[in-house]
Structure formats: structure tokens, C-alpha cells
Design a protein around this motif. Structure first.
Motif, PDB file in Angstrom:
ATOM      1  N   ARG A   2      19.306 -59.329 -10.237  1.00  0.00           N
ATOM      2  CA  ARG A   2      18.861 -58.574  -9.482  1.00  0.00           C
ATOM      3  C   ARG A   2      19.012 -56.965  -9.909  1.00  0.00           C
ATOM      4  O   ARG A   2      18.076 -56.170 -10.050  1.00  0.00           O
ATOM      5  N   THR A   3      20.261 -56.849 -10.068  1.00  0.00           N
ATOM      6  CA  THR A   3      20.520 -55.588 -10.493  1.00  0.00           C
ATOM      7  C   THR A   3      19.819 -55.106 -11.656  1.00  0.00           C
ATOM      8  O   THR A   3      19.355 -53.886 -11.937  1.00  0.00           O
ATOM      9  N   PHE A   6      16.521 -53.753 -11.063  1.00  0.00           N
ATOM     10  CA  PHE A   6      16.196 -52.510 -10.569  1.00  0.00           C
ATOM     11  C   PHE A   6      16.552 -51.498 -11.665  1.00  0.00           C
ATOM     12  O   PHE A   6      15.920 -50.626 -11.541  1.00  0.00           O
ATOM     13  N   ILE A   7      17.738 -51.655 -12.451  1.00  0.00           N
ATOM     14  CA  ILE A   7      17.786 -50.778 -13.468  1.00  0.00           C
ATOM     15  C   ILE A   7      16.432 -50.529 -14.500  1.00  0.00           C
ATOM     16  O   ILE A   7      15.996 -49.582 -14.795  1.00  0.00           O
ATOM     17  N   GLU A 210      28.126 -40.363 -14.078  1.00  0.00           N
ATOM     18  CA  GLU A 210      29.049 -40.265 -13.193  1.00  0.00           C
ATOM     19  C   GLU A 210      28.906 -41.151 -12.094  1.00  0.00           C
ATOM     20  O   GLU A 210      29.598 -41.993 -11.305  1.00  0.00           O
ATOM     21  N   GLN A 211      27.406 -40.839 -11.609  1.00  0.00           N
ATOM     22  CA  GLN A 211      27.172 -41.578 -10.207  1.00  0.00           C
ATOM     23  C   GLN A 211      26.858 -42.951 -10.611  1.00  0.00           C
ATOM     24  O   GLN A 211      27.113 -43.904  -9.621  1.00  0.00           O
ATOM     25  N   ILE A 212      26.490 -43.550 -11.854  1.00  0.00           N
ATOM     26  CA  ILE A 212      26.166 -44.760 -11.940  1.00  0.00           C
ATOM     27  C   ILE A 212      27.502 -45.715 -12.248  1.00  0.00           C
ATOM     28  O   ILE A 212      27.898 -46.769 -11.849  1.00  0.00           O
ATOM     29  N   ASN A 213      28.497 -44.830 -12.548  1.00  0.00           N
ATOM     30  CA  ASN A 213      29.923 -45.591 -12.994  1.00  0.00           C
ATOM     31  C   ASN A 213      30.562 -45.642 -11.476  1.00  0.00           C
ATOM     32  O   ASN A 213      31.411 -46.748 -11.579  1.00  0.00           O
ATOM     33  N   VAL A 214      30.101 -45.158 -10.492  1.00  0.00           N
ATOM     34  CA  VAL A 214      30.985 -45.508  -9.192  1.00  0.00           C
ATOM     35  C   VAL A 214      30.029 -46.539  -8.293  1.00  0.00           C
ATOM     36  O   VAL A 214      30.509 -46.971  -7.384  1.00  0.00           O
ATOM     37  N   THR A 215      29.070 -47.082  -8.820  1.00  0.00           N
ATOM     38  CA  THR A 215      28.258 -48.051  -8.368  1.00  0.00           C
ATOM     39  C   THR A 215      28.786 -49.260  -8.788  1.00  0.00           C
ATOM     40  O   THR A 215      29.671 -49.591  -9.803  1.00  0.00           O
ATOM     41  N   PRO A 216      28.417 -50.842  -8.115  1.00  0.00           N
ATOM     42  CA  PRO A 216      29.115 -51.721  -8.880  1.00  0.00           C
ATOM     43  C   PRO A 216      28.253 -52.400  -9.946  1.00  0.00           C
ATOM     44  O   PRO A 216      28.593 -53.664 -10.180  1.00  0.00           O
ATOM     45  N   ILE A 217      27.322 -51.726 -10.499  1.00  0.00           N
ATOM     46  CA  ILE A 217      26.684 -52.029 -11.692  1.00  0.00           C
ATOM     47  C   ILE A 217      27.685 -52.560 -12.830  1.00  0.00           C
ATOM     48  O   ILE A 217      28.846 -51.725 -13.093  1.00  0.00           O
ATOM     49  N   ARG A 218      27.710 -53.802 -13.229  1.00  0.00           N
ATOM     50  CA  ARG A 218      28.509 -54.117 -14.142  1.00  0.00           C
ATOM     51  C   ARG A 218      28.090 -53.955 -15.791  1.00  0.00           C
ATOM     52  O   ARG A 218      26.939 -53.510 -15.899  1.00  0.00           O
ATOM     53  N   LYS A 219      29.057 -53.872 -16.684  1.00  0.00           N
ATOM     54  CA  LYS A 219      28.745 -53.370 -17.996  1.00  0.00           C
ATOM     55  C   LYS A 219      27.348 -54.043 -18.472  1.00  0.00           C
ATOM     56  O   LYS A 219      26.669 -53.329 -19.233  1.00  0.00           O
TER      57      LYS A 219
END
Lengths: 324, 303
Positions: A2-3, A6-7, A210-219
Motif C-alpha cells: 500500500r505504501t 502512495f509513493i 528528512e521528512q521521509i526518513n522519519v516515516t515508517p517507509i521501508r527502503k
């Protein structure tokens, strides 16, 4: 999963909102495919050939006529010394000088090899090679006729080797099918390499990463979300380009479309990987452009579009095979 | 005492030879507004980035919302809202698209957590379709706060949220933080503005990577160990230089319209100072006792 969706949605939104993007996707391929094949051709017509005929014999006449008959050369005459012709070569007034020395054929009868001098202006290296090739072909044909004349009648004709060329894949050595497909490959590489590298570096440059890095989005979600849009654009570009070449140049794929598409897809994954690599080591879009351009130049030069691989030095061939 | 939501112990971070953070320890409770106060380059951003799992500490331990940002960064990221010092939302996406994107990557939606962000979102809602890049500084910060809150974080990390924002928006922003506190969210906020320090529950004064002191702002200003004197004259600059030359001066620095002056320990004698200055013929000289602010404490601790 799902993520990733969204991306992807966000990426496509941004890509199509970028005003420079649509021209890059549509106008660039049209211009490159319509204009460049006309400009980037290896055929050299009407190169200026100066003939210095010091022999003035029927044989030298015949040789001259052979050159005259070829559509590749326009003949210039009226100069009789090599020194004078050098000046013309210097000024680029002529591209090639053919010197027919005195007693050119007559000496053959005496057992001496006939000699010709061909002086080619090599300021433009590839052109020089090409016209020298044309000239050699004409002289070679003349050579064969001459040999036949010498040996007298047909029964005692000395056997000479006649070479018949037959070009595979491109029987008429038409440059367009060759050039168009090469340009299409360059185009697809460029789209994948530049757009992907720039896109990720842009996130770094603007700080949005920076903002993306603190989301639970995985590599893997981030990478797929970032690269897939450009893979799609590259694929679209390829299909669009193939359609355009078929429509405009009548060039059709001889083999399976699916083989071409699946291998191109694989190739694009590799190019996107290089784009990703470029984006890792660069912090601004400007740096990324320069590095991506370096790779692009390397690929173009080493791919063999403009120079044949076999004529490269051994080390360059190794690099080329490695890159390939 | 509430639950401890942020706990840092002996945090260290070096960039080459530069020691950015030196054995920093602090705790933040549930529903507490904790301020990191210090000048630029004091190491505030490095502390935030370590809490937010963006950089690894060289030594020391951190717990954020009960998890270790080094090993359990996925758990930490789900429970924190981080607002970097630089506006980091997508400028080419609209206000609504930004909020929706960040909500969706956290697996939630605007409507699901609407009551938490309602106060803030209502203010930016009129500009819903505007690109984030076209917003004013104050609006950008509200949008960023909204995006940082969209997944109901337990800990909010705000790195200089009001730098470059107009005074009215700054005030509004701090009011919002006060309201968030009541919902049990721990807020760690940094600011270079001393006046904002007074709005926090507790503050840590930071200088050159070290915490000088942690306490409630009132307690810090009350504990100012010296008498503070405010001086004013027509020739301010000459006054400052003369004060600095005064033999019993501990420190003298300009502060707004006054010069703040502190005597050396045990040498406090305003009458003698007055005589000294009158001898130098300053016009419109005024000397009065003042109430120390956090900035004065900061200056005193720093020197």
C-alpha cells in the motif's frame, strides 16, 4: 504494498506537475528521432577531390572517369604539383588529393608496381576514413579492370578475386535504421539515468528526504516508489519511439516485440540503478547532472555508435565489454 | 510524575574533530513541553536527529516512546512526529496533498485523526489547494506541524519551529503547542529565542554541545546568583565600553534598550558605579535594579 502505491501516486503527481516534464517526455523524442537521423549520417557525399594527373595517359583518364562517375566525389583539376595541393588541403578547399604519377600504368608493363598517392585531409577523422574507403573501392575496381586488360583476351584472363558484398540486416547500408534505433537507445538511457538521479537528489537538496526518513517507509518501498515511475516513462518512451520510427521511417522490428521490450526493461533497471548510485554520492542536482552526463558520454562513446569497437585500443575494448 | 517519554543518557556525537554533543542527558515526561535553548551551533539539531533515529550517537543511550532509535527505529518512527529546522514538505504538492501523503504513509488518514489536528488544520484549510511552496512562513510551519501530528505521535520533536516566522504566528504556534501538551503528547522544542524559553515547562540551556542546566524557566531566572542592574544613557556604546572597563564589572552587555550589568561577587555597589559614570559625564544616565531573564542566566553561565 500500500505504501508503494502512495509513493507512486505522489511521484506521478509531482512528475506531471513539473512543467518541464511533458516536453522532456514528448518533444525531446520527436525531435531527436525526426531531426537527428538526418544530421547524424555517415554517408559523405560530394567530397572535393583534387586529381593531379601527371601521367595524362588513357589509363589515368579512365581512373579519373571512375571517380567522376561516383556520386561521392566532385572533381577538381588544374593543379599539377603536390606542393600546391598542400595549400588547398590546408585551407580545407579540398578533402582529398589523388596523385597519378608519370608513367603510372606504363611502368607496370616493365615489371614495376604502379603507384598512386592518396592524400586525405584528416582534420575530420571519421570523414577522412570514410572517403578514403570510397576511393579505395573505386581504385580496387579499376585495378581489377586493368589486370584484365593486361592479360589480353578472355581465355587467358588472369584470375583476379572478385569480392561481392552482401550486407546482412541492412542490405542497402541505409544509415537511418541504424541511427534511429541507436538514438532511441540513447534516449531511453538518458531519460532513465537523468530523471531518476535528479529526482532523488532533489529530495536531498530540498530537504524533503528528512521528512521521509522519519516515516515508517521501508527502503525497498522508497526505492521502488522512486524508480518505477521512471521505468514506466522509459518504457513509454521506447514504445512511443518504436511507433514513431515505424510510422516515419517504416522501420519495423523483425523479431519479437516482447523480446525487445523485456530486455529493454531489464536494461532500464540497470540504468535506473546507475541513476540511483549517482544520487547517493551527490547532494545537489547540479552535481548529479555532471556525474550523470559523464556516464552518458562514456556510454555513447564506448557503445560503438560513432566509432566501431574494433578500432578502439585493447583497454577501451575491455572497458566497453565490461560496460556492455 | 508521568511516564517518561524521552530519555537521553550520556549522548555524544562528534563530526570529525568537532564535538557537537557532549554527554547530554535529559528526560521528558508525558505531556511535558521541554525546550532546548541555545545559540546556533550549540548542538540542538544533532540531538534532535539522534532522537529521531536519523543519525547514530557515538555513545550514550536514548529511549523515545519506550524504544531505542538505534535498534528499533521503525517503532520509534511510528511514534514520533519530527519537524526539521528547514521546511521539508513537498513544495510542489498542495496543502491537502501533503497532509494526505504523510497520513497515508503512516497508514492513517486526515479524518481518522482529525480531532488532534483540527485546531491547526482549520487555519490552513482555506489554502487547501495552494502549493506548499507558495505559503507564507507561518502557514508553512502550521502545515508542517499538521503533517508531523497526522499519525497521533506520542513524542513531537520540533527543531526551531519558529525561526524566521513573524511574531504573531510565533505566538499562535506556541499556543498550539500548549494545547497539544494537554493531550498527553511530549513536546521537545528547540529555539534560539529566549523569550520563548519562558513558555516551556522545563528547559535545558545548551552551549557548545553541553547542557549547562535543566530546570523550569522561572526557577532558572530566580536562581540568578547576582544582582542585575539596568543602565541607560544617551551614549549607549560609550557607556558599554566604560562599564566593561569598570574594575568591579563581572559582565556588561546590551539587552534591548538597556545595558545589563553584573558586579563581581561581593563587590556590588551601585553608588560607586554611579559616581564613576557621572565622572565620565554621561547624559541622561539611568541606573535601576532589574529582574533577571533566562537570557541573563544564559550569559552568566556562559561566561
Amino acid at each position: 504494498m500500500r505504501t508503494i502505491r502512495f509513493i507512486l501516486r505522489k511521484e506521478f503527481l509531482q512528475i506531471f506537475r513539473n512543467k518541464a516534464m511533458l516536453p522532456i517526455i514528448f518533444v525531446v523524442p520527436i525531435i531527436q528521432l525526426l531531426v537527428l537521423p538526418l544530421a547524424a549520417t555517415y554517408e559523405v557525399k560530394n567530397s572535393k577531390l583534387l586529381v593531379i594527373d601527371q601521367d595524362m595517359s588513357p589509363d589515368s583518364q579512365k581512373l579519373r572517369q571512375a571517380f567522376e562517375a561516383s556520386r561521392y566525389f566532385s572533381l577538381h583539376e588544374g593543379i599539377f604539383t603536390v606542393a600546391e595541393s598542400d595549400k588547398l588541403l590546408d585551407k580545407r578547399a579540398v578533402d582529398m588529393v589523388l596523385v597519378i604519377p608519370r608513367g603510372f600504368v606504363k611502368n607496370w608493363a616493365k615489371g614495376q608496381m604502379p603507384r598512386l598517392a592518396l592524400r586525405v585531409n584528416a582534420m575530420d577523422g571519421s570523414k577522412a576514413g570514410i572517403i578514403a574507403g570510397y576511393a579505395q573501392e573505386i581504385i580496387g575496381r579499376f585495378n581489377g579492370e586493368l589486370a584484365a586488360d593486361f592479360s589480353g583476351n578472355a581465355f587467358s584472363r588472369r584470375p583476379t578475386i572478385q569480392t561481392e558484398f552482401s550486407y546482412w540486416f541492412n542490405t542497402e547500408l541505409n544509415y537511418k535504421p541504424y541511427m534511429v534505433s541507436a538514438i532511441l537507445a540513447v534516449l531511453v538511457t538518458m531519460v532513465c539515468l537523468f530523471l531518476s538521479a535528479m529526482n532523488i537528489v532533489k529530495e536531498k537538496e530540498l530537504g524533503t528526504i528528512e521528512q521521509i526518513n522519519v516515516t515508517p517507509i521501508r527502503k525497498h518501498e522508497f526505492l521502488i516508489g522512486k524508480l518505477l515511475p521512471f521505468w514506466c516513462i522509459g518504457m513509454f518512451e521506447l514504445i512511443f519511439g518504436l511507433g514513431l520510427t515505424r510510422l516515419v521511417y517504416g522501420i519495423e522490428l523483425a523479431g519479437s516485440v516482447w523480446v525487445v521490450l523485456s530486455f529493454s526493461g531489464l536494461y532500464m533497471v540497470c540504468v535506473l540503478g546507475i541513476g540511483l548510485l549517482v544520487s547517493i554520492y551527490n547532494h545537489t542536482q547540479q552535481q548529479a547532472i555532471f556525474v550523470a552526463w559523464f556516464f552518458m558520454m562514456l556510454f555513447i562513446l564506448i557503445s560503438g555508435i560513432f566509432t566501431s569497437l574494433e578500432s578502439m585500443p585493447r583497454w577501451a575494448q575491455y572497458v566497453a565489454h565490461a560496460v556492455r | 510524575m508521568g511516564k517518561i517519554n524521552v530519555k537521553a543518557e550520556g549522548l555524544e556525537k562528534n563530526y570529525g574533530k568537532v564535538q557537537a554533543v557532549r554527554s547530554v542527558s535529559f528526560e521528558v515526561e508525558e505531556g511535558e513541553l521541554f525546550g532546548l535553548i541555545g545559540p546556533d551551533g550549540a548542538g540542538k539539531t544533532s540531538i534532535f536527529r539522534m532522537l529521531a533515529s536519523l543519525i547514530l550517537p557515538d555513545s550514550g543511550t536514548v529511549r523515545v516512546a519506550g524504544f531505542d532509535p538505534v535498534k528499533q527505529y521503525q517503532d520509534v518512527r511510528r511514534r514520533i512526529g519530527y519537524m526539521p529546522g528547514r521546511f521539508s514538505l513537498y513544495q510542489d504538492l498542495s496543502v491537502e496533498e501533503n497532509v494526505q501523503f504523510f497520513a497515508s504513509v503512516f497508514g492513517t488518514s486526515l479524518s481518522e485523526n482529525y480531532e488532534l489536528v483540527a485546531d491547526i488544520y482549520r487555519q490552513i484549510e482555506p489554502f487547501r489547494d495552494r502549493k506548499a511552496g507558495a505559503l507564507s512562513g507561518g502557514m508553512k510551519q502550521k502545515l508542517a506541524l499538521c503533517c508531523a501530528l497526522i499519525h497521533k505521535p506520542e513524542v513531537l520533536l520540533l527543531d526551531e519551529p519558529t525561526t524566521g516566522v513573524d511574531p504573531v504566528s510565533r505566538k499562535e504556534f506556541w499556543q498550539m503547542l500548549k494545547r497539544l501538551k494537554t493531550k498527553g503528547i511530549s513536546v521537545v522544542v528547540s529555539t534560539p529565542y529566549m523569550d520563548e524559553a519562558g513558555l516551556c515547562d522545563r528547559i535545558a540551556l545548551i552551549q557548545k554541545g553541553k547542557i549547562l542546566r535543566i530546570d523550569a524557566p522561572e526557577r532558572i531566572s530566580e536562581s540568578f546568583p547576582f544582582g542585575l542592574w539596568l543602565l541607560r544613557a544617551r551614549e549607549m556604546f560609550a557607556l558599554l565600553t566604560s562599564l566593561r572597563k569598570y574594575p568591579h564589572a563581572q559582565s556588561a552587555y546590551s539587552f534591548g534598550e538597556d545595558i545589563h550589568f553584573v558586579f563581581q561577587k561581593g563587590k556590588e555597589n551601585p553608588e560607586a558605579l554611579k559616581e564613576y559614570l557621572q565622572g565620565l559625564a554621561f547624559k541622561d544616565l539611568e541606573i535601576r535594579e532589574g529582574k533577571p531573564t533566562i537570557e541573563d542566566c544564559f550569559m552568566a553561565m556562559d561566561s
